[in-house]
Design a protein around this motif. Structure first.
Motif, PDB file in Angstrom:
ATOM      1  N   SER A 190       0.811  -1.222   0.000  1.00 54.99           N
ATOM      2  CA  SER A 190       0.000   0.000   0.000  1.00 54.99           C
ATOM      3  C   SER A 190       0.843   1.270   0.000  1.00 54.99           C
ATOM      4  O   SER A 190       0.306   2.371  -0.099  1.00 54.99           O
ATOM      5  CB  SER A 190      -0.941   0.012   1.217  1.00 54.99           C
ATOM      6  OG  SER A 190      -0.207   0.126   2.416  1.00 54.99           O
ATOM      7  N   LEU A 191       2.172   1.125   0.096  1.00 55.08           N
ATOM      8  CA  LEU A 191       3.066   2.287   0.060  1.00 55.08           C
ATOM      9  C   LEU A 191       3.866   2.259  -1.239  1.00 55.08           C
ATOM     10  O   LEU A 191       4.298   1.202  -1.692  1.00 55.08           O
ATOM     11  CB  LEU A 191       4.028   2.268   1.255  1.00 55.08           C
ATOM     12  CG  LEU A 191       3.387   2.354   2.645  1.00 55.08           C
ATOM     13  CD1 LEU A 191       4.450   2.184   3.730  1.00 55.08           C
ATOM     14  CD2 LEU A 191       2.655   3.680   2.826  1.00 55.08           C
ATOM     15  N   HIS A 192       4.077   3.436  -1.835  1.00 56.07           N
ATOM     16  CA  HIS A 192       4.833   3.523  -3.089  1.00 56.07           C
ATOM     17  C   HIS A 192       6.316   3.291  -2.801  1.00 56.07           C
ATOM     18  O   HIS A 192       6.914   4.022  -2.007  1.00 56.07           O
ATOM     19  CB  HIS A 192       4.643   4.900  -3.722  1.00 56.07           C
ATOM     20  CG  HIS A 192       5.045   4.962  -5.149  1.00 56.07           C
ATOM     21  ND1 HIS A 192       6.332   4.704  -5.584  1.00 56.07           N
ATOM     22  CD2 HIS A 192       4.326   5.234  -6.275  1.00 56.07           C
ATOM     23  CE1 HIS A 192       6.396   4.835  -6.890  1.00 56.07           C
ATOM     24  NE2 HIS A 192       5.189   5.143  -7.333  1.00 56.07           N
ATOM     25  N   PRO A 193       6.932   2.276  -3.427  1.00 50.90           N
ATOM     26  CA  PRO A 193       8.316   1.925  -3.082  1.00 50.90           C
ATOM     27  C   PRO A 193       9.347   2.987  -3.439  1.00 50.90           C
ATOM     28  O   PRO A 193      10.440   3.006  -2.870  1.00 50.90           O
ATOM     29  CB  PRO A 193       8.561   0.633  -3.870  1.00 50.90           C
ATOM     30  CG  PRO A 193       7.581   0.684  -5.004  1.00 50.90           C
ATOM     31  CD  PRO A 193       6.370   1.385  -4.458  1.00 50.90           C
ATOM     32  N   ARG A 194       9.002   3.896  -4.383  1.00 48.81           N
ATOM     33  CA  ARG A 194       9.993   4.872  -4.832  1.00 48.81           C
ATOM     34  C   ARG A 194       9.739   6.281  -4.310  1.00 48.81           C
ATOM     35  O   ARG A 194      10.339   7.240  -4.791  1.00 48.81           O
ATOM     36  CB  ARG A 194      10.035   4.884  -6.368  1.00 48.81           C
ATOM     37  CG  ARG A 194      10.508   3.563  -6.960  1.00 48.81           C
ATOM     38  CD  ARG A 194      10.634   3.625  -8.464  1.00 48.81           C
ATOM     39  NE  ARG A 194      11.074   2.367  -9.037  1.00 48.81           N
ATOM     40  CZ  ARG A 194      11.249   2.145 -10.325  1.00 48.81           C
ATOM     41  NH1 ARG A 194      11.005   3.132 -11.189  1.00 48.81           N
ATOM     42  NH2 ARG A 194      11.653   0.960 -10.765  1.00 48.81           N
ATOM     43  N   GLN A 195       8.832   6.392  -3.363  1.00 48.65           N
ATOM     44  CA  GLN A 195       8.559   7.699  -2.757  1.00 48.65           C
ATOM     45  C   GLN A 195       8.926   7.685  -1.279  1.00 48.65           C
ATOM     46  O   GLN A 195       8.710   6.687  -0.591  1.00 48.65           O
ATOM     47  CB  GLN A 195       7.083   8.065  -2.912  1.00 48.65           C
ATOM     48  CG  GLN A 195       6.664   8.372  -4.338  1.00 48.65           C
ATOM     49  CD  GLN A 195       5.217   8.815  -4.438  1.00 48.65           C
ATOM     50  OE1 GLN A 195       4.503   8.879  -3.445  1.00 48.65           O
ATOM     51  NE2 GLN A 195       4.784   9.139  -5.652  1.00 48.65           N
ATOM     52  N   THR A 196       9.482   8.791  -0.831  1.00 46.52           N
ATOM     53  CA  THR A 196       9.809   8.892   0.592  1.00 46.52           C
ATOM     54  C   THR A 196       8.527   8.912   1.419  1.00 46.52           C
ATOM     55  O   THR A 196       7.442   9.211   0.923  1.00 46.52           O
ATOM     56  CB  THR A 196      10.608  10.171   0.895  1.00 46.52           C
ATOM     57  OG1 THR A 196       9.778  11.312   0.583  1.00 46.52           O
ATOM     58  CG2 THR A 196      11.905  10.229   0.104  1.00 46.52           C
ATOM     59  N   ILE A 197       8.670   8.602   2.688  1.00 47.74           N
ATOM     60  CA  ILE A 197       7.532   8.648   3.607  1.00 47.74           C
ATOM     61  C   ILE A 197       6.956  10.062   3.638  1.00 47.74           C
ATOM     62  O   ILE A 197       5.733  10.252   3.644  1.00 47.74           O
ATOM     63  CB  ILE A 197       7.964   8.208   5.018  1.00 47.74           C
ATOM     64  CG1 ILE A 197       8.515   6.768   4.989  1.00 47.74           C
ATOM     65  CG2 ILE A 197       6.822   8.349   6.006  1.00 47.74           C
ATOM     66  CD1 ILE A 197       7.634   5.751   4.308  1.00 47.74           C
ATOM     67  N   ASP A 198       7.815  11.060   3.617  1.00 47.51           N
ATOM     68  CA  ASP A 198       7.371  12.451   3.640  1.00 47.51           C
ATOM     69  C   ASP A 198       6.430  12.752   2.472  1.00 47.51           C
ATOM     70  O   ASP A 198       5.358  13.334   2.647  1.00 47.51           O
ATOM     71  CB  ASP A 198       8.581  13.378   3.586  1.00 47.51           C
ATOM     72  CG  ASP A 198       8.201  14.832   3.818  1.00 47.51           C
ATOM     73  OD1 ASP A 198       7.829  15.168   4.960  1.00 47.51           O
ATOM     74  OD2 ASP A 198       8.270  15.629   2.862  1.00 47.51           O
ATOM     75  N   ARG A 199       6.839  12.319   1.274  1.00 50.06           N
ATOM     76  CA  ARG A 199       6.019  12.586   0.091  1.00 50.06           C
ATOM     77  C   ARG A 199       4.684  11.849   0.164  1.00 50.06           C
ATOM     78  O   ARG A 199       3.642  12.371  -0.252  1.00 50.06           O
ATOM     79  CB  ARG A 199       6.783  12.175  -1.169  1.00 50.06           C
ATOM     80  CG  ARG A 199       6.017  12.502  -2.449  1.00 50.06           C
ATOM     81  CD  ARG A 199       6.875  12.297  -3.677  1.00 50.06           C
ATOM     82  NE  ARG A 199       6.102  12.531  -4.897  1.00 50.06           N
ATOM     83  CZ  ARG A 199       6.581  12.368  -6.118  1.00 50.06           C
ATOM     84  NH1 ARG A 199       7.833  11.995  -6.290  1.00 50.06           N
ATOM     85  NH2 ARG A 199       5.813  12.596  -7.169  1.00 50.06           N
TER      86      ARG A 199
END
Length: 254
Positions: free
Chosen positions: A92-101
């Motif tokens: 459910s989290l985008h692997p290439r985006q930071t947590i902040d983004r």
């Protein structure tokens, strides 16, 4: 009589002539934690997805705060009020985006201005510091990823959380930590939960009432106290108790 925050009435969901939900009705009161249990394929996750607008409703009604939802369309106001936490935190989290983004994205979509404050508050609320903001999902443990998924769901300050097996992909020791976190968040924010789980121990720990599902239908409705006391009407529910390892109602370990 308390008005239901979420209700379904005679809900039917069909995939290629297969009825995944067949005439399902539930009522969830404001501030309640309501459980959906049943074996795989019983329809419990489909019901959650139908409420979220992620499953095709064939007939019946879904109400949220007395507003009837039509079809699968959900507007921005709905998603500010209702958020979902999925089973697999990595998926459910985008692997290439930071947590902040990933925490900024829902704020940008909804035009929320105080992003910095909300990000720091959400991370603190799930027990993670600001140092996690610029990491990527692969740099986090499974439990930390699910905490981020919960933070992302909380960041819009919703009233209702839909929880689809939120701890089943985690190790047993981490499951207890995440369940305690969710329970604390619900108390602090006075949230309404609808939680799907195959684990009756989890449901009786977290939920006030539950619906037992089999083959797309609700076969029994009862309180967690009745379940623990064995005040059960259906053999199917008894069999679920036997199949749920270590079934008991007690506080999860910290």
């Amino acid at each position: 009589m308390t008005t239901a925050t979420v209700s379904t009435e005679n809900l039917v969901v069909t995939y290629d002539e297969f009825k995944a939900l067949d005439d399902v009705s539930i009522d969830v009161a404001p501030g309640e934690s309501f459980g959906l249990v049943g074996e795989s394929g019983s329809g419990k996750s489909t019901l959650l997805r139908a409420v979220a607008g992620l499953a095709p409703v064939t007939s019946g009604k879904i109400r949220v705060h007395d507003r009837v939802l039509v079809g699968n369309r959900r507007d921005k106001a709905f998603y500010r009020d209702v958020q979902m936490v999925f089973q697999d935190p990595y998926g459910s989290l985008h692997p290439r985006q930071t947590i902040d983004r990933q925490l900024l994205e829902p704020l940008a979509i909804h035009g929320v201005a105080d992003g910095e404050r909300r990000i720091l508050k959400a991370l603190d609320e799930v027990g993670l510091g600001s140092g996690f903001r610029f990491r990527y999902p692969h740099q986090l443990s499974g439990g930390q990823r699910q905490r981020i998924a919960i933070a992302r769901a909380l960041i819009l300050e919703p009233a209702i959380l839909l929880l689809d097996e939120p701890t089943s992909a985690l190790d047993a020791s981490v499951q207890a930590e995440v369940l305690n976190l969710l329970e604390q968040v619900r108390r602090d924010r006075k949230l309404t939960f609808i939680m799907v789980s195959h684990d009756l121990g989890v449901v009786t720990h977290m939920c006030d009432r539950l619906a037992v599902m089999q083959n797309g239908r609700v076969v029994e409705r009862l309180s967690s106290a009745d379940l623990v006391a064995g005040r059960i009407g259906e053999d199917y529910t008894r069999n679920l108790m036997v199949a749920s390892k270590g079934f008991q109602r007690k506080g999860a370990a910290a």
